[in-house]
Design a protein around this motif. Structure first.
Motif, mmCIF file in Angstrom:
data_model
loop_
_atom_site.group_PDB
_atom_site.id
_atom_site.type_symbol
_atom_site.label_atom_id
_atom_site.label_comp_id
_atom_site.label_asym_id
_atom_site.label_seq_id
_atom_site.Cartn_x
_atom_site.Cartn_y
_atom_site.Cartn_z
ATOM 1 N N ARG A 158 7.723 -1.294 6.655
ATOM 2 C CA ARG A 158 7.070 0.071 6.510
ATOM 3 C C ARG A 158 8.327 1.029 6.309
ATOM 4 O O ARG A 158 9.155 1.139 6.831
ATOM 5 C CB ARG A 158 6.436 0.374 7.852
ATOM 6 N N ALA A 159 8.128 1.648 4.878
ATOM 7 C CA ALA A 159 9.225 2.344 4.363
ATOM 8 C C ALA A 159 8.633 3.665 3.991
ATOM 9 O O ALA A 159 7.482 3.899 3.680
ATOM 10 C CB ALA A 159 9.528 1.757 2.933
ATOM 11 N N ILE A 160 9.677 4.766 4.552
ATOM 12 C CA ILE A 160 9.312 6.162 4.423
ATOM 13 C C ILE A 160 9.984 6.352 3.135
ATOM 14 O O ILE A 160 11.447 6.529 3.401
ATOM 15 C CB ILE A 160 9.502 6.862 5.826
ATOM 16 N N VAL A 161 9.610 7.017 2.170
ATOM 17 C CA VAL A 161 10.277 7.470 1.082
ATOM 18 C C VAL A 161 10.241 8.947 0.788
ATOM 19 O O VAL A 161 9.308 9.630 0.858
ATOM 20 C CB VAL A 161 9.922 6.677 -0.270
ATOM 21 N N ALA A 162 11.189 9.791 0.905
ATOM 22 C CA ALA A 162 11.334 11.058 1.026
ATOM 23 C C ALA A 162 11.750 11.476 -0.751
ATOM 24 O O ALA A 162 12.526 10.986 -1.344
ATOM 25 C CB ALA A 162 12.458 11.823 1.239
ATOM 26 N N LYS A 163 11.055 12.570 -1.184
ATOM 27 C CA LYS A 163 11.010 13.083 -2.362
ATOM 28 C C LYS A 163 11.197 14.374 -2.446
ATOM 29 O O LYS A 163 10.702 15.395 -1.939
ATOM 30 C CB LYS A 163 9.853 12.863 -3.452
ATOM 31 N N THR A 203 0.875 -1.312 -0.050
ATOM 32 C CA THR A 203 -0.008 -0.092 0.173
ATOM 33 C C THR A 203 0.993 1.194 -0.196
ATOM 34 O O THR A 203 1.900 1.011 0.548
ATOM 35 C CB THR A 203 -1.055 0.125 1.307
ATOM 36 N N MET A 204 0.445 2.391 -0.523
ATOM 37 C CA MET A 204 1.226 3.568 -0.678
ATOM 38 C C MET A 204 0.396 4.644 -0.247
ATOM 39 O O MET A 204 -0.853 4.855 -0.673
ATOM 40 C CB MET A 204 1.779 3.875 -2.144
ATOM 41 N N GLU A 205 0.727 5.655 0.456
ATOM 42 C CA GLU A 205 0.077 6.839 0.950
ATOM 43 C C GLU A 205 0.937 7.946 1.055
ATOM 44 O O GLU A 205 2.018 7.697 1.661
ATOM 45 C CB GLU A 205 -0.650 6.389 2.223
ATOM 46 N N GLU A 206 0.750 9.118 0.455
ATOM 47 C CA GLU A 206 1.509 10.230 0.777
ATOM 48 C C GLU A 206 1.287 10.679 2.186
ATOM 49 O O GLU A 206 0.021 10.909 2.881
ATOM 50 C CB GLU A 206 1.042 11.295 -0.222
ATOM 51 N N ILE A 207 2.186 11.070 2.891
ATOM 52 C CA ILE A 207 2.255 11.570 4.249
ATOM 53 C C ILE A 207 2.185 13.106 4.073
ATOM 54 O O ILE A 207 3.221 13.795 3.668
ATOM 55 C CB ILE A 207 3.488 11.328 5.081
#
Length: 96
Positions: A46-51, A7-11
């Motif tokens: 649970r991965a947090i990806v920064a852009k 699942t993917m969700e923008e924080i």
């Protein structure tokens, strides 16, 4: 290590303290029994990806045993981190 589902969700940051965007991925992972990450019942990452400025980076991740919900004290190897980041990059690009 294989990613079975995600699942993917923008924080969202209502305070605007964090520069750029953050995405949270919940990855259902399958690992071989001989892998040190193997846990009966499977694991989730649970991965947090920064852009920021079109650059994507793995900001943080947490490995959890699915059966118990217990946080596991393991670190991924560099190639595993790269695999997860590549997977996440592809999903973020497809979602835009």
């Amino acid at each position: 290590m294989d990613i079975l589902a995600y699942t993917m969700e923008e924080i969202l940051d209502p305070t605007n303290i964090i520069e750029g965007q953050r995405f949270e991925f919940l990855l259902d992972i399958n690992v071989d029994e001989d892998d040190e990450l193997y846990t009966e019942g499977g694991i989730e990452i649970r991965a947090i990806v920064a852009k920021k400025d079109d650059e994507l980076a793995l900001a943080n991740y947490f490995i959890t045993a699915k059966a118990s919900g217990k946080l596991l004290d393991f670190a991924l190897e560099d190639d595993e981190e790269e695999m997860i980041l590549t997977f996440c990059k592809e999903r973020i690009a497809a979602g835009e």
